[in-house]
Write a protein that holds these residues in place. Sequence first.
Motif, mmCIF file in Angstrom:
data_model
loop_
_atom_site.group_PDB
_atom_site.id
_atom_site.type_symbol
_atom_site.label_atom_id
_atom_site.label_comp_id
_atom_site.label_asym_id
_atom_site.label_seq_id
_atom_site.Cartn_x
_atom_site.Cartn_y
_atom_site.Cartn_z
ATOM 1 N N PRO A 56 36.891 22.107 51.997
ATOM 2 C CA PRO A 56 37.716 23.299 51.756
ATOM 3 C C PRO A 56 37.351 24.410 52.733
ATOM 4 O O PRO A 56 36.223 24.499 53.197
ATOM 5 C CB PRO A 56 37.351 23.690 50.326
ATOM 6 N N THR A 57 38.330 25.227 52.959
ATOM 7 C CA THR A 57 38.103 26.382 53.838
ATOM 8 C C THR A 57 37.411 27.485 53.058
ATOM 9 O O THR A 57 37.512 27.550 51.829
ATOM 10 C CB THR A 57 39.440 26.902 54.383
ATOM 11 N N PRO A 58 36.693 28.357 53.742
ATOM 12 C CA PRO A 58 36.019 29.468 53.041
ATOM 13 C C PRO A 58 36.978 30.341 52.254
ATOM 14 O O PRO A 58 36.632 30.848 51.191
ATOM 15 C CB PRO A 58 35.355 30.244 54.178
ATOM 16 N N GLU A 59 38.241 30.506 52.769
ATOM 17 C CA GLU A 59 39.210 31.358 52.075
ATOM 18 C C GLU A 59 39.613 30.752 50.737
ATOM 19 O O GLU A 59 39.895 31.445 49.762
ATOM 20 C CB GLU A 59 40.438 31.599 52.939
ATOM 21 N N SER A 60 39.696 29.360 50.712
ATOM 22 C CA SER A 60 40.139 28.709 49.480
ATOM 23 C C SER A 60 39.080 28.739 48.377
ATOM 24 O O SER A 60 39.398 28.554 47.206
ATOM 25 C CB SER A 60 40.510 27.251 49.773
ATOM 26 N N LEU A 61 37.824 28.957 48.702
ATOM 27 C CA LEU A 61 36.771 28.989 47.692
ATOM 28 C C LEU A 61 36.739 30.289 46.908
ATOM 29 O O LEU A 61 36.141 30.368 45.845
ATOM 30 C CB LEU A 61 35.409 28.777 48.370
ATOM 31 N N GLY A 62 37.384 31.335 47.362
ATOM 32 C CA GLY A 62 37.380 32.611 46.673
ATOM 33 C C GLY A 62 36.088 33.383 46.883
ATOM 34 O O GLY A 62 35.219 32.996 47.654
ATOM 35 N N LYS A 63 35.959 34.473 46.126
ATOM 36 C CA LYS A 63 34.805 35.360 46.265
ATOM 37 C C LYS A 63 33.576 34.750 45.590
ATOM 38 O O LYS A 63 33.665 34.175 44.504
ATOM 39 C CB LYS A 63 35.111 36.716 45.634
ATOM 40 N N ALA A 64 32.415 34.865 46.184
ATOM 41 C CA ALA A 64 31.183 34.294 45.643
ATOM 42 C C ALA A 64 30.767 35.026 44.367
ATOM 43 O O ALA A 64 30.786 36.257 44.307
ATOM 44 C CB ALA A 64 30.069 34.376 46.668
ATOM 45 N N ALA A 65 30.406 34.264 43.278
ATOM 46 C CA ALA A 65 29.961 34.853 42.007
ATOM 47 C C ALA A 65 28.478 35.185 42.084
ATOM 48 O O ALA A 65 27.682 34.366 42.547
ATOM 49 C CB ALA A 65 30.216 33.880 40.859
ATOM 50 N N PRO A 66 28.061 36.384 41.631
ATOM 51 C CA PRO A 66 26.639 36.746 41.680
ATOM 52 C C PRO A 66 25.823 35.926 40.676
ATOM 53 O O PRO A 66 26.351 35.440 39.668
ATOM 54 C CB PRO A 66 26.642 38.232 41.305
#
Length: 671
Positions: A56-66
């Motif tokens: 997957p592309t970085p854009e498709s993974l969404g924002k990283a959860a803390p």
Amino acid sequence: MPPIGGRICANCLSSFRPLVTTISRRPPRSGASQWQAPSQLRSFSQSHLMRAFTPPTPESLGKAAPAKQYKRIRKWSRRLAYLTLFTGVAYVLDTQFYASCLTRCTRTFAAGLTTALDYKINFRENPPFADDITEVHMRNAVRLVNLLQTNGGLYLKMGQAMAMQTAILPPEFQKMFSKMFDDAPQNDWAQVRKVIMEDFGGKTPEEVFGISFDGDPEAGVMERKARASASVAQVHWARLKDGREVAIKIQKREIAQQVAWDLWAFKVVTKIYTWWFDLPLYTLVPYISERIELECDFQNEAKNSRQMAEFVKGEPRLRDRVYIPKVYDDLTTKRVMTAEWIEGVRLWDKEGITRPWKGGWRSGSPGCHGTPLDPPGTPTPTPQLQARSSQDAEVKPDRTFYKGKDGKGGLGLDLQEVMTTMVDLFSAQMFLWGWVHCDPHPGNIFIRRLPNGRSELVLIDHGLYIHMSPQFRHQYSLFWKSLMIFDNKTLKEVVSQWGVNNADIFASATLMRPYEGGDMTVSNRIKGISKYERNRRQYEMQQAMRKGIREILGDETKWPRELIFIGRNLRIVQGNNQYLGSPVNRIKITGNWASRALTEDLQLTWSERWRFYGSHILFKVVLLATDAFWWYSWIRQRLGRGKGMDEDMDEQMRKMAKDYGLEMNHSVFDG
């Protein structure tokens, strides 16, 4: 693994062909209309496999959860740790420096609020969390007695005060409060030594009393172990350097710190109960608290003792029958009191009072008016003896020689004479002097034998006194005289000035028997009733009790606070008479003193005093009726059908009290 360009290699693809061919040759599922072409399936499978192996592309993974921080758990854990640390530090400081005052108050509030809540929820005909009201009473009685015994100190004294008034409590409380007369534990010698040094400017007991524990032959001696221990103080025997034998009363060290906190907790709990249960009790608290504070001041006790000694010395009718021990002011402070040591028999020792005298002709009790403390040849306690013995050893000589060689002797006195002296003394205090000793239980009364063979009463422990104003003393004398002759008009006039709404109830509570001069009636008890009916009646009786208290107190702003402790005195004297077998007509003696006091009241004019003197002569005739009842009770007692006048009156009071929600099931000194 697929290459970065997104294509799949030939070897990998060839490994999937048998699987794709097998899938393509399967028959269609039920309901399918036609076979799918292998070429179409192969094309579909290859495209999906190729996409599956594409990262997957970085854009498709969404924002990283803390990462999870667990902030709420850590916040409450810190709070719990701080609270635990604060509680631990407070507990240590409280126990080490404040005599557990905060702990005792917390325990008091917890027990008080729990009890109040229990009654608020379950005080009804059918309690939701109990089988009946008696179960509610029992568990709260246990809770309250445990609180008083655990806290100790002034709580024990308040418990003993309540035990003397158990007629206004349910029977479950009466049974539990009978345990309040047990001896209190005593403090060790280290604590006693600290109190003496703090009150005498750093001087040791050896310096203050001239004693020695190391064998100094020129010094006095003292017992480290207390001879008696009560809720507030304990008493040690000592022989001073000059030979005087003394009783050193030493307040327990923690009492000075606890008294203010204990009384504050008492006020708060009483305030809550006054509001919660709608009973006019809080107005009595300041006066009760003041009396208790004065009882903890031994200099005040010494003052009361000296005053009572002067009253007795100036009254020829009591001068040769009553003795008040001397107090040594130079050895007395606010927490330490030194008085003359008394050798006598406690009032509760009936056999010791009545068994035959074997002490010799024309001699009295040891140390009584010229009689030597010890017979010739008795060894004198010395510091050497105490130095060789253990710290808890008894050094005082045994003074029981008057009992004879077999040890079966006694004072050889008449109980009727002893009890007459007691009633005379406390009647004179109420009606003649207006200074009333409010703690005359058997432990505070010694009986001695005079050299002439008559009895002498020795009264100790003068801490709890009330002082009656001349006006109130006159009213109280008039009240008692009206009781005896059924003068209901005067009776109601007097009690109305005290804010009492129901004169009959108050009269009965004063006499400790039903007052038969009013309109009071007693209903018959019905046996064999159902559990539901019993619960209903118990509830109605308790409601009647609350109503009775309101009617007795009435306008609490007018109600004399002294009556609280005067009633205590009357109840204890009645209990003493019952304990000795009701040997005297207590009502007649008390009424006679009340009427006679009116003729001797210097505050009245001559004409008023002569008028009362004339009525006193007629009053003596009326008292013959009470004598008739006393003799009737005496004859029944001798025939084994009764226990004496006071016991018979108690039985009548029990029957009458049922109508007012009161249970009186035991003697005041049971336990």
